[in-house]
Motif scaffolding. Structure first.
Motif, PDB file in Angstrom:
ATOM      1  N   LEU A 124       0.834  -1.204   0.000  1.00 54.53           N
ATOM      2  CA  LEU A 124       0.000   0.000   0.000  1.00 54.53           C
ATOM      3  C   LEU A 124       0.868   1.254   0.000  1.00 54.53           C
ATOM      4  O   LEU A 124       0.570   2.220  -0.705  1.00 54.53           O
ATOM      5  CB  LEU A 124      -0.951  -0.023   1.199  1.00 54.53           C
TER       6      LEU A 124
ATOM      7  N   GLU B 293      -3.694   0.484  -4.736  1.00 54.84           N
ATOM      8  CA  GLU B 293      -5.022   0.903  -4.277  1.00 54.84           C
ATOM      9  C   GLU B 293      -5.640  -0.152  -3.364  1.00 54.84           C
ATOM     10  O   GLU B 293      -6.629   0.106  -2.684  1.00 54.84           O
ATOM     11  CB  GLU B 293      -5.912   1.153  -5.500  1.00 54.84           C
TER      12      GLU B 293
ATOM     13  N   CYS C 253      -7.402   6.775   1.758  1.00 53.46           N
ATOM     14  CA  CYS C 253      -7.298   5.337   2.041  1.00 53.46           C
ATOM     15  C   CYS C 253      -8.532   4.807   2.771  1.00 53.46           C
ATOM     16  O   CYS C 253      -8.990   3.695   2.491  1.00 53.46           O
ATOM     17  CB  CYS C 253      -6.068   5.055   2.899  1.00 53.46           C
TER      18      CYS C 253
ATOM     19  N   THR D  53      -9.139   2.103  -0.050  1.00 49.10           N
ATOM     20  CA  THR D  53      -8.273   0.917   0.023  1.00 49.10           C
ATOM     21  C   THR D  53      -9.103  -0.362  -0.011  1.00 49.10           C
ATOM     22  O   THR D  53      -9.983  -0.574   0.832  1.00 49.10           O
ATOM     23  CB  THR D  53      -7.412   0.943   1.300  1.00 49.10           C
TER      24      THR D  53
END
Ligand code: 3PY
Ligand code: MG
Length: 247
Positions: free
Chosen positions: A82, A87, A133, A137
């Motif tokens: 990450l 992503e 994020c 994420t």
């Protein structure tokens, strides 16, 4: 601003990826240029080291989302992928709800998880990055073992698991070698897929080529592999050599 893979899955889209294992940033750049929904860089079996990964994601220039299939279900493997700009992550060999929850936690900054921020990567605008994020994420967990298969319903129901991804290669190894392995693998895939549907979690599956990917998408799988670099390169070289082979 393009939608994240997570947002696209959330909105019901089906995604097709290019899967890269050869460890070449140049191949990754070429794959991105073709315009797939996303790229997957394989750090479990693929030939990327950490600097290759940074170079490969740099070569994509943000044009296409990148997920990393990490080497193992550990905070360092997930965090470094990450940090490099992925992503999301695809975590191999997940066998229980506890392991799935650990993968989710490793991908999330506190207070939602245990991801560490070191002030090294990304180098710019860390606060904005952290906010992004929390939204974008993606965490996918792979089911590809007998234990994973048995616990598919519990794994698919873990909060924060955005996608369950079936590893057909390992599944075949685990269910073989005797008897009709292909049929047993199909049965296992159907059972995992059904467990995902019951949990309301998208299910993806590894596919070897475009035809298989199209067929799996038609069955309702939400992430399929349209191309992988090893197969594409092998097929291209093979076809070219065959055209000039002596009759
Ligand atoms: C598998 O098929 O086992 C995978 O992990 C995808 O390459
Ligand atoms: Mg596998």
């Amino acid at each position: 601003d393009r939608a994240s893979c997570r947002a696209r899955l959330e909105s019901g889209d089906s995604l097709a990826c290019a899967w890269l294992a050869m460890g070449s940033p140049a191949l990754v750049e070429a794959a991105a240029h073709a315009g797939p929904d996303l790229l997957v860089l394989d750090l479990q079996h693929g030939l990327f080291d950490r600097r290759d990964l940074e170079a490969a994601i740099g070569a994509v220039r943000g044009d296409v989302p990148v997920l990393v299939r990490v080497a193992e279900n550990r905070p360092l493997a997930i965090g470094t992928a990450l940090d490099a700009g992925a992503e999301g992550v695809i975590v191999p060999l997940v066998e229980s709800a506890e392991e799935a929850a650990a993968a989710v936690s490793a991908a999330r900054y506190p207070p939602h998880g245990i991801r560490s921020g070191g002030g090294v990567r990304p180098l710019a605008d860390f606060a904005a990055y952290v906010a992004g994020c929390a939204r974008d994420t993606l965490v996918a967990v792979m089911i590809e073992t007998k234990a994973g298969l048995e616990n598919a319903a519990a794994i698919a129901a873990v909060p924060g698991v955005d996608l369950v991804f079936i590893g057909t290669g390992d599944l075949v190894l685990c269910l073989g070698p005797d008897g009709d392995v292909k049929a047993r693998c199909e049965e296992a895939c159907a059972a995992i897929h059904a467990a995902c549907e019951a949990a309301g979690t998208p299910c993806g599956i590894f596919t070897p080529d475009v035809d298989a990917a199209l067929a799996r998408r038609a069955e309702g799988y939400r992430l399929v592999v349209a191309a992988n670099d090893i197969a594409v390169v092998n097929e291209g070289f093979r076809r070219a050599a065959a055209a000039f082979a002596p009759a």
